[in-house]
Design a protein around this motif. Sequence first.
Motif, PDB file in Angstrom:
ATOM      1  N   ILE A  30      52.305  95.062 -44.728  1.00  0.00           N
ATOM      2  CA  ILE A  30      53.321  95.777 -43.958  1.00  0.00           C
ATOM      3  C   ILE A  30      54.710  95.264 -44.364  1.00  0.00           C
ATOM      4  O   ILE A  30      54.896  94.071 -44.614  1.00  0.00           O
ATOM      5  CB  ILE A  30      53.077  95.605 -42.444  1.00  0.00           C
ATOM      6  N   SER A  31      55.662  96.149 -44.459  1.00  0.00           N
ATOM      7  CA  SER A  31      57.019  95.752 -44.836  1.00  0.00           C
ATOM      8  C   SER A  31      57.706  95.058 -43.662  1.00  0.00           C
ATOM      9  O   SER A  31      57.307  95.230 -42.501  1.00  0.00           O
ATOM     10  CB  SER A  31      57.838  96.978 -45.240  1.00  0.00           C
ATOM     11  N   ALA A  32      58.742  94.307 -43.966  1.00  0.00           N
ATOM     12  CA  ALA A  32      59.507  93.638 -42.910  1.00  0.00           C
ATOM     13  C   ALA A  32      60.087  94.668 -41.947  1.00  0.00           C
ATOM     14  O   ALA A  32      60.064  94.477 -40.729  1.00  0.00           O
ATOM     15  CB  ALA A  32      60.622  92.792 -43.524  1.00  0.00           C
ATOM     16  N   GLN A  33      60.575  95.765 -42.478  1.00  0.00           N
ATOM     17  CA  GLN A  33      61.162  96.814 -41.641  1.00  0.00           C
ATOM     18  C   GLN A  33      60.121  97.387 -40.668  1.00  0.00           C
ATOM     19  O   GLN A  33      60.429  97.644 -39.505  1.00  0.00           O
ATOM     20  CB  GLN A  33      61.732  97.924 -42.516  1.00  0.00           C
ATOM     21  N   ASP A  34      58.897  97.568 -41.137  1.00  0.00           N
ATOM     22  CA  ASP A  34      57.839  98.094 -40.272  1.00  0.00           C
ATOM     23  C   ASP A  34      57.283  97.035 -39.319  1.00  0.00           C
ATOM     24  O   ASP A  34      56.703  97.367 -38.289  1.00  0.00           O
ATOM     25  CB  ASP A  34      56.705  98.681 -41.106  1.00  0.00           C
ATOM     26  N   MET A  35      57.456  95.766 -39.680  1.00  0.00           N
ATOM     27  CA  MET A  35      56.951  94.681 -38.834  1.00  0.00           C
ATOM     28  C   MET A  35      57.815  94.489 -37.585  1.00  0.00           C
ATOM     29  O   MET A  35      57.302  94.094 -36.538  1.00  0.00           O
ATOM     30  CB  MET A  35      56.902  93.379 -39.627  1.00  0.00           C
ATOM     31  N   ILE A  43      58.021  89.601 -28.834  1.00  0.00           N
ATOM     32  CA  ILE A  43      59.345  88.958 -28.740  1.00  0.00           C
ATOM     33  C   ILE A  43      60.431  90.017 -28.791  1.00  0.00           C
ATOM     34  O   ILE A  43      61.228  90.064 -29.720  1.00  0.00           O
ATOM     35  CB  ILE A  43      59.541  87.896 -29.844  1.00  0.00           C
ATOM     36  N   ASP A  44      60.511  90.801 -27.785  1.00  0.00           N
ATOM     37  CA  ASP A  44      61.347  91.995 -27.695  1.00  0.00           C
ATOM     38  C   ASP A  44      62.728  91.854 -28.336  1.00  0.00           C
ATOM     39  O   ASP A  44      63.013  92.476 -29.347  1.00  0.00           O
ATOM     40  CB  ASP A  44      61.476  92.411 -26.234  1.00  0.00           C
ATOM     41  N   ASN A  45      63.596  91.050 -27.802  1.00  0.00           N
ATOM     42  CA  ASN A  45      64.997  90.997 -28.255  1.00  0.00           C
ATOM     43  C   ASN A  45      65.200  90.241 -29.566  1.00  0.00           C
ATOM     44  O   ASN A  45      66.216  90.411 -30.217  1.00  0.00           O
ATOM     45  CB  ASN A  45      65.875  90.360 -27.177  1.00  0.00           C
ATOM     46  N   GLU A  46      64.261  89.427 -29.924  1.00  0.00           N
ATOM     47  CA  GLU A  46      64.429  88.574 -31.109  1.00  0.00           C
ATOM     48  C   GLU A  46      63.538  88.977 -32.274  1.00  0.00           C
ATOM     49  O   GLU A  46      63.419  88.234 -33.242  1.00  0.00           O
ATOM     50  CB  GLU A  46      64.152  87.109 -30.729  1.00  0.00           C
ATOM     51  N   SER A  47      62.906  90.143 -32.206  1.00  0.00           N
ATOM     52  CA  SER A  47      61.934  90.499 -33.241  1.00  0.00           C
ATOM     53  C   SER A  47      62.564  90.630 -34.617  1.00  0.00           C
ATOM     54  O   SER A  47      61.996  90.175 -35.605  1.00  0.00           O
ATOM     55  CB  SER A  47      61.159  91.762 -32.872  1.00  0.00           C
ATOM     56  N   ALA A  48      63.737  91.225 -34.710  1.00  0.00           N
ATOM     57  CA  ALA A  48      64.380  91.398 -36.024  1.00  0.00           C
ATOM     58  C   ALA A  48      64.716  90.046 -36.650  1.00  0.00           C
ATOM     59  O   ALA A  48      64.446  89.823 -37.840  1.00  0.00           O
ATOM     60  CB  ALA A  48      65.638  92.256 -35.896  1.00  0.00           C
ATOM     61  N   THR A  49      65.254  89.152 -35.866  1.00  0.00           N
ATOM     62  CA  THR A  49      65.595  87.820 -36.372  1.00  0.00           C
ATOM     63  C   THR A  49      64.341  87.066 -36.791  1.00  0.00           C
ATOM     64  O   THR A  49      64.296  86.460 -37.864  1.00  0.00           O
ATOM     65  CB  THR A  49      66.352  87.011 -35.297  1.00  0.00           C
ATOM     66  N   PHE A  50      63.318  87.103 -35.958  1.00  0.00           N
ATOM     67  CA  PHE A  50      62.070  86.421 -36.272  1.00  0.00           C
ATOM     68  C   PHE A  50      61.462  86.953 -37.560  1.00  0.00           C
ATOM     69  O   PHE A  50      61.077  86.180 -38.445  1.00  0.00           O
ATOM     70  CB  PHE A  50      61.058  86.564 -35.129  1.00  0.00           C
ATOM     71  N   VAL A  51      61.369  88.276 -37.676  1.00  0.00           N
ATOM     72  CA  VAL A  51      60.746  88.885 -38.856  1.00  0.00           C
ATOM     73  C   VAL A  51      61.538  88.550 -40.118  1.00  0.00           C
ATOM     74  O   VAL A  51      60.960  88.200 -41.145  1.00  0.00           O
ATOM     75  CB  VAL A  51      60.575  90.406 -38.671  1.00  0.00           C
ATOM     76  N   LYS A  53      63.448  85.914 -40.720  1.00  0.00           N
ATOM     77  CA  LYS A  53      63.219  84.502 -41.071  1.00  0.00           C
ATOM     78  C   LYS A  53      61.791  84.276 -41.572  1.00  0.00           C
ATOM     79  O   LYS A  53      61.563  83.525 -42.517  1.00  0.00           O
ATOM     80  CB  LYS A  53      63.503  83.610 -39.869  1.00  0.00           C
ATOM     81  N   PHE A  54      60.846  84.951 -40.940  1.00  0.00           N
ATOM     82  CA  PHE A  54      59.451  84.804 -41.349  1.00  0.00           C
ATOM     83  C   PHE A  54      59.237  85.309 -42.772  1.00  0.00           C
ATOM     84  O   PHE A  54      58.609  84.644 -43.591  1.00  0.00           O
ATOM     85  CB  PHE A  54      58.534  85.548 -40.368  1.00  0.00           C
ATOM     86  N   TYR A  55      59.759  86.483 -43.072  1.00  0.00           N
ATOM     87  CA  TYR A  55      59.587  87.046 -44.417  1.00  0.00           C
ATOM     88  C   TYR A  55      60.322  86.218 -45.473  1.00  0.00           C
ATOM     89  O   TYR A  55      59.820  86.065 -46.588  1.00  0.00           O
ATOM     90  CB  TYR A  55      60.010  88.516 -44.460  1.00  0.00           C
ATOM     91  N   ALA A  57      60.745  82.971 -45.354  1.00  0.00           N
ATOM     92  CA  ALA A  57      59.888  81.798 -45.558  1.00  0.00           C
ATOM     93  C   ALA A  57      58.638  82.166 -46.347  1.00  0.00           C
ATOM     94  O   ALA A  57      58.214  81.423 -47.242  1.00  0.00           O
ATOM     95  CB  ALA A  57      59.509  81.191 -44.207  1.00  0.00           C
ATOM     96  N   LEU A  58      58.056  83.315 -46.050  1.00  0.00           N
ATOM     97  CA  LEU A  58      56.871  83.772 -46.764  1.00  0.00           C
ATOM     98  C   LEU A  58      57.164  83.987 -48.248  1.00  0.00           C
ATOM     99  O   LEU A  58      56.422  83.520 -49.120  1.00  0.00           O
ATOM    100  CB  LEU A  58      56.346  85.060 -46.134  1.00  0.00           C
ATOM    101  N   ILE A  59      58.261  84.650 -48.542  1.00  0.00           N
ATOM    102  CA  ILE A  59      58.656  84.891 -49.938  1.00  0.00           C
ATOM    103  C   ILE A  59      58.925  83.571 -50.646  1.00  0.00           C
ATOM    104  O   ILE A  59      58.486  83.362 -51.782  1.00  0.00           O
ATOM    105  CB  ILE A  59      59.875  85.828 -50.011  1.00  0.00           C
ATOM    106  N   PHE A  60      59.619  82.655 -49.983  1.00  0.00           N
ATOM    107  CA  PHE A  60      59.892  81.340 -50.563  1.00  0.00           C
ATOM    108  C   PHE A  60      58.587  80.634 -50.919  1.00  0.00           C
ATOM    109  O   PHE A  60      58.447  80.094 -52.019  1.00  0.00           O
ATOM    110  CB  PHE A  60      60.711  80.484 -49.580  1.00  0.00           C
ATOM    111  N   GLU A  61      57.628  80.640 -50.004  1.00  0.00           N
ATOM    112  CA  GLU A  61      56.357  79.950 -50.254  1.00  0.00           C
ATOM    113  C   GLU A  61      55.562  80.617 -51.368  1.00  0.00           C
ATOM    114  O   GLU A  61      54.918  79.936 -52.166  1.00  0.00           O
ATOM    115  CB  GLU A  61      55.528  79.871 -48.971  1.00  0.00           C
ATOM    116  N   ILE A  62      55.590  81.925 -51.438  1.00  0.00           N
ATOM    117  CA  ILE A  62      54.888  82.638 -52.514  1.00  0.00           C
ATOM    118  C   ILE A  62      55.499  82.282 -53.863  1.00  0.00           C
ATOM    119  O   ILE A  62      54.784  81.984 -54.827  1.00  0.00           O
ATOM    120  CB  ILE A  62      54.926  84.162 -52.278  1.00  0.00           C
ATOM    121  N   LEU A  63      56.828  82.299 -53.940  1.00  0.00           N
ATOM    122  CA  LEU A  63      57.496  81.955 -55.195  1.00  0.00           C
ATOM    123  C   LEU A  63      57.262  80.488 -55.571  1.00  0.00           C
ATOM    124  O   LEU A  63      57.056  80.162 -56.745  1.00  0.00           O
ATOM    125  CB  LEU A  63      58.997  82.254 -55.096  1.00  0.00           C
TER     126      LEU A  63
END
Length: 71
Positions: A30-35, A43-51, A53-55, A57-63
């Motif tokens: 799933i894309s970050a935009q769809d997540m 996490i209603d109000n903070e979902s965009a910020t969380f997603v 930061k999460f993506y 970190a995920l991209i950093f770890e994959i690279l």
Amino acid sequence: MKDLLGLSEEEEVFIQDVADFIIEKIDEHISAQDMIPEMEQFIDNESATFVLKFYRALIFEILREKRLKSS
């Protein structure tokens, strides 16, 4: 986890459910935009910020993992 963080059993179950949900969505590629709307149920109000930061970190770890394998 409960002993270390002082979480109730209910909180522990909730955290595990959220983690399982995130892993399931990542496995679906799933894309970050769809997540973002998917995470609003947790996490209603903070979902965009969380997603975001999460993506990041995920991209950093994959690279990082790719670099380690190619070394």
